[in-house]
Design a protein around this motif. Structure first.
Motif, PDB file in Angstrom:
ATOM      1  N   TYR A 158      -0.450  10.121  -4.276  1.00 22.68           N
ATOM      2  CA  TYR A 158      -1.235  11.315  -3.912  1.00 22.68           C
ATOM      3  C   TYR A 158      -0.311  12.511  -3.644  1.00 22.68           C
ATOM      4  CZ  TYR A 158      -5.642   8.679  -3.352  1.00 22.68           C
ATOM      5  OH  TYR A 158      -6.786   7.944  -3.561  1.00 22.68           O
ATOM      6  N   ALA A 188      -6.590   4.871   8.080  1.00 28.31           N
ATOM      7  CA  ALA A 188      -6.615   3.507   8.631  1.00 28.31           C
ATOM      8  C   ALA A 188      -6.315   2.533   7.496  1.00 28.31           C
ATOM      9  CB  ALA A 188      -7.978   3.199   9.250  1.00 28.31           C
ATOM     10  N   ASP A 189      -5.898   1.331   7.899  1.00 31.93           N
ATOM     11  CA  ASP A 189      -5.520   0.288   6.937  1.00 31.93           C
ATOM     12  C   ASP A 189      -6.532  -0.849   7.019  1.00 31.93           C
ATOM     13  OD1 ASP A 189      -4.314  -1.669   5.391  1.00 31.93           O
ATOM     14  OD2 ASP A 189      -2.351  -1.488   6.365  1.00 31.93           O
ATOM     15  N   LEU A 190      -7.125  -1.168   5.892  1.00 30.85           N
ATOM     16  CA  LEU A 190      -8.087  -2.274   5.836  1.00 30.85           C
ATOM     17  C   LEU A 190      -7.473  -3.571   6.360  1.00 30.85           C
ATOM     18  CD1 LEU A 190     -10.868  -3.338   4.820  1.00 30.85           C
ATOM     19  CD2 LEU A 190      -9.788  -3.707   2.595  1.00 30.85           C
ATOM     20  N   LEU A 191      -6.162  -3.699   6.235  1.00 36.53           N
ATOM     21  CA  LEU A 191      -5.501  -4.926   6.676  1.00 36.53           C
ATOM     22  C   LEU A 191      -5.274  -4.941   8.186  1.00 36.53           C
ATOM     23  CD1 LEU A 191      -2.908  -5.153   3.768  1.00 36.53           C
ATOM     24  CD2 LEU A 191      -5.063  -6.420   4.002  1.00 36.53           C
ATOM     25  N   MET A 207      -4.732  -4.195  -4.309  1.00 34.58           N
ATOM     26  CA  MET A 207      -3.661  -4.847  -3.540  1.00 34.58           C
ATOM     27  C   MET A 207      -3.409  -6.232  -4.131  1.00 34.58           C
ATOM     28  SD  MET A 207      -4.375  -3.984   0.453  1.00 34.58           S
ATOM     29  CE  MET A 207      -6.159  -4.130   0.420  1.00 34.58           C
ATOM     30  N   ALA A 225     -10.313   7.911  -0.658  1.00 33.93           N
ATOM     31  CA  ALA A 225      -9.643   8.734  -1.667  1.00 33.93           C
ATOM     32  C   ALA A 225      -9.866  10.229  -1.384  1.00 33.93           C
ATOM     33  CB  ALA A 225     -10.104   8.314  -3.064  1.00 33.93           C
ATOM     34  N   ALA A 265      -3.828   6.180   2.827  1.00 29.67           N
ATOM     35  CA  ALA A 265      -2.945   7.274   2.403  1.00 29.67           C
ATOM     36  C   ALA A 265      -3.274   8.553   3.171  1.00 29.67           C
ATOM     37  CB  ALA A 265      -3.098   7.519   0.899  1.00 29.67           C
ATOM     38  N   PHE A 270     -12.385   6.023   5.240  1.00 29.58           N
ATOM     39  CA  PHE A 270     -10.986   5.817   5.630  1.00 29.58           C
ATOM     40  C   PHE A 270     -10.130   5.453   4.432  1.00 29.58           C
ATOM     41  CE2 PHE A 270      -9.906   1.236   5.742  1.00 29.58           C
ATOM     42  CZ  PHE A 270     -11.152   0.646   5.606  1.00 29.58           C
ATOM     43  N   ASP A 271      -8.869   5.828   4.561  1.00 33.50           N
ATOM     44  CA  ASP A 271      -7.908   5.546   3.496  1.00 33.50           C
ATOM     45  C   ASP A 271      -6.555   5.333   4.152  1.00 33.50           C
ATOM     46  OD1 ASP A 271      -8.135   6.204   0.186  1.00 33.50           O
ATOM     47  OD2 ASP A 271      -6.119   5.935   1.048  1.00 33.50           O
ATOM     48  N   THR A 290       0.796  -1.233   0.000  1.00 32.32           N
ATOM     49  CA  THR A 290       0.000   0.000   0.000  1.00 32.32           C
ATOM     50  C   THR A 290       0.830   1.286   0.000  1.00 32.32           C
ATOM     51  OG1 THR A 290      -0.167  -0.047   2.403  1.00 32.32           O
ATOM     52  CG2 THR A 290      -1.959  -1.107   1.180  1.00 32.32           C
ATOM     53  N   VAL A 302     -14.673   2.389   2.421  1.00 31.24           N
ATOM     54  CA  VAL A 302     -13.288   1.909   2.343  1.00 31.24           C
ATOM     55  C   VAL A 302     -12.590   2.661   1.205  1.00 31.24           C
ATOM     56  CG1 VAL A 302     -11.858  -0.139   1.974  1.00 31.24           C
ATOM     57  CG2 VAL A 302     -14.112  -0.374   3.070  1.00 31.24           C
ATOM     58  N   GLY A 303     -11.332   3.024   1.383  1.00 27.17           N
ATOM     59  CA  GLY A 303     -10.589   3.692   0.308  1.00 27.17           C
ATOM     60  C   GLY A 303     -11.280   4.976  -0.103  1.00 27.17           C
ATOM     61  N   ILE A 327     -15.398  -0.151  -3.063  1.00 24.47           N
ATOM     62  CA  ILE A 327     -15.401   0.014  -4.522  1.00 24.47           C
ATOM     63  C   ILE A 327     -13.960   0.149  -5.017  1.00 24.47           C
ATOM     64  CG2 ILE A 327     -16.186   1.441  -6.455  1.00 24.47           C
ATOM     65  CD1 ILE A 327     -18.673   2.147  -4.851  1.00 24.47           C
ATOM     66  N   MET A 328     -13.483  -0.886  -5.673  1.00 24.50           N
ATOM     67  CA  MET A 328     -12.218  -0.846  -6.426  1.00 24.50           C
ATOM     68  C   MET A 328     -10.990  -0.603  -5.560  1.00 24.50           C
ATOM     69  SD  MET A 328     -13.688  -0.839  -9.595  1.00 24.50           S
ATOM     70  CE  MET A 328     -12.646  -0.052 -10.794  1.00 24.50           C
ATOM     71  N   ASN A 329     -11.022  -1.073  -4.298  1.00 26.83           N
ATOM     72  CA  ASN A 329      -9.849  -0.891  -3.438  1.00 26.83           C
ATOM     73  C   ASN A 329      -9.094  -2.193  -3.228  1.00 26.83           C
ATOM     74  OD1 ASN A 329     -10.650   1.899  -2.799  1.00 26.83           O
ATOM     75  ND2 ASN A 329     -12.315   0.883  -1.719  1.00 26.83           N
TER      76      ASN A 329
HETATM   77  C1  LIG Z   1      -7.988   2.428  -6.833  1.00 24.24           C
HETATM   78  S1  LIG Z   1      -8.320   3.576  -5.562  1.00 24.24           S
HETATM   79  C2  LIG Z   1     -10.123   3.581  -5.517  1.00 24.24           C
HETATM   80  C3  LIG Z   1     -10.658   4.774  -4.778  1.00 24.24           C
HETATM   81  C4  LIG Z   1     -12.187   4.836  -4.691  1.00 24.24           C
HETATM   82  N1  LIG Z   1     -12.711   3.777  -3.855  1.00 24.24           N
HETATM   83  C5  LIG Z   1     -12.828   4.835  -6.049  1.00 24.24           C
HETATM   84  O1  LIG Z   1     -13.696   4.008  -6.317  1.00 24.24           O
HETATM   85  O2  LIG Z   1     -12.461   5.683  -6.868  1.00 24.24           O
HETATM   86  C6  LIG Z   1      -7.875   2.692  -4.089  1.00 24.24           C
HETATM   87  C7  LIG Z   1      -7.921   3.557  -2.839  1.00 24.24           C
HETATM   88  O3  LIG Z   1      -7.819   2.705  -1.700  1.00 24.24           O
HETATM   89  C8  LIG Z   1      -6.810   3.144  -0.840  1.00 24.24           C
HETATM   90  N2  LIG Z   1      -6.271   1.932  -0.220  1.00 24.24           N
HETATM   91  C9  LIG Z   1      -5.496   0.988  -0.795  1.00 24.24           C
HETATM   92  N3  LIG Z   1      -5.204   0.011   0.076  1.00 24.24           N
HETATM   93  C10 LIG Z   1      -5.826   0.335   1.233  1.00 24.24           C
HETATM   94  C11 LIG Z   1      -5.891  -0.267   2.514  1.00 24.24           C
HETATM   95  N4  LIG Z   1      -5.242  -1.407   2.769  1.00 24.24           N
HETATM   96  N5  LIG Z   1      -6.621   0.329   3.478  1.00 24.24           N
HETATM   97  C12 LIG Z   1      -7.279   1.511   3.215  1.00 24.24           C
HETATM   98  N6  LIG Z   1      -7.233   2.141   2.031  1.00 24.24           N
HETATM   99  C13 LIG Z   1      -6.516   1.559   1.049  1.00 24.24           C
HETATM  100  C14 LIG Z   1      -5.836   3.900  -1.716  1.00 24.24           C
HETATM  101  O4  LIG Z   1      -5.064   4.845  -1.015  1.00 24.24           O
HETATM  102  C15 LIG Z   1      -6.778   4.551  -2.721  1.00 24.24           C
HETATM  103  O5  LIG Z   1      -7.274   5.789  -2.263  1.00 24.24           O
END
Ligand SMILES: C[S@@+](CC[C@H](N)C(=O)[O-])C[C@H]1O[C@@H](n2cnc3c(N)ncnc32)[C@H](O)[C@@H]1O
Length: 214
Positions: free
Chosen positions: A29, A112-115, A137, A70, A91, A88-89, A22, A67-68, A131-133
């Motif tokens: 960013y 925060a970290d999803l993991l 990984m 952004a 980053a 939460f993100d 991550t 989640v994520g 959505i798309m997060n």
């Molecule tokens: C591909 S982007 C998608 C952003 C948004 N969900 C969208 O649909 O446009 C992935 C986002 O998830 C965040 N991200 C990636 N791994 C993550 C994690 N383990 N925990 C939280 N956020 C995470 C990244 O920083 C980024 O903002």
């Protein structure tokens, strides 16, 4: 003359080579904030699929977790539809940028970290939006990420999961990230008391759109 490789690809490759799934997000960013890179998934507005869903599902004060988060577009959409939103993100630069973009926001933006999520989020949200997060990984982290995701959902709540659909991709030429999902992987969010409600495709079959409840 060859076209220069986009910054997200260069940063992702270096971060992943160090075993860090991550780290590249915040680097991207930060580079974008300096005008040195583009963040390919930022649109300046919420996603169309979530926009359609939110119009039919007012929050009425219930708790939502994005989640994520952004730059904040999806969390702000849900807040505008009456959800009490935490976004939460991983980053910190993205979280700071979301707070700056929406200074009057009711959304609680959190790094925060999803993991490794805060324990207080266990079964705490009536709506969980992914959505798309997780697809961003590497696959090795997918089981842990999906387990976290399922753990956030409160009894009677709804989880939305949207990822690129592997079945409609030409995987021979595909460059990761993202790592697309199979149908079975999407369905595997149904664990630990969570069950699948619906699994469809959107965007002409390019993405799965699944809903779950507990
Ligand atoms: C591909 S982007 C998608 C952003 C948004 N969900 C969208 O649909 O446009 C992935 C986002 O998830 C965040 N991200 C990636 N791994 C993550 C994690 N383990 N925990 C939280 N956020 C995470 C990244 O920083 C980024 O903002």
């Amino acid at each position: 003359m060859t076209t220069p490789e986009p910054a997200d690809r260069v940063l992702a490759r270096a971060s992943l080579a160090e075993g860090n799934p991550t780290g590249w997000f915040d680097q991207l960013y930060t580079a974008a904030a300096r005008g040195e890179a583009e963040v390919p998934w930022t649109r300046g507005k919420p996603g169309v699929d979530l926009t359609a869903w939110a119009a039919e599902h007012p929050g009425e004060g219930r708790r939502a977790l994005v989640v994520g988060s952004a730059l904040g577009d999806d969390p702000e959409l849900l807040a505008a539809h009456g959800w009490a939103v935490t976004g939460f993100d991983v980053a910190p630069t993205a979280v700071a940028a979301a707070r700056d973009r929406f200074p009057e926001s009711t959304v609680d933006y959190v790094v925060a970290d999803l993991l490794n999520p805060p324990p207080a989020w266990h079964h705490a949200f009536d709506l969980v939006v992914e959505i798309m997060n997780i697809q961003a990984m590497p696959r090795d982290f997918r089981p842990a990420a999906l387990k976290s995701l399922a753990s956030f959902l409160a009894p009677g709540g709804t989880a939305i999961v949207c990822e690129v659909a592997e079945e409609n991709m030409d995987m021979a030429t595909w460059q990761s990230p993202p790592w697309p999902f199979s149908r079975a992987e999407v369905e595997s969010v149904a664990q630990d008391g969570v069950r699948l409600v619906s699994l469809d495709t959107v965007r002409d079959g390019a993405r799965y759109w699944a809903t779950f409840t507990r």
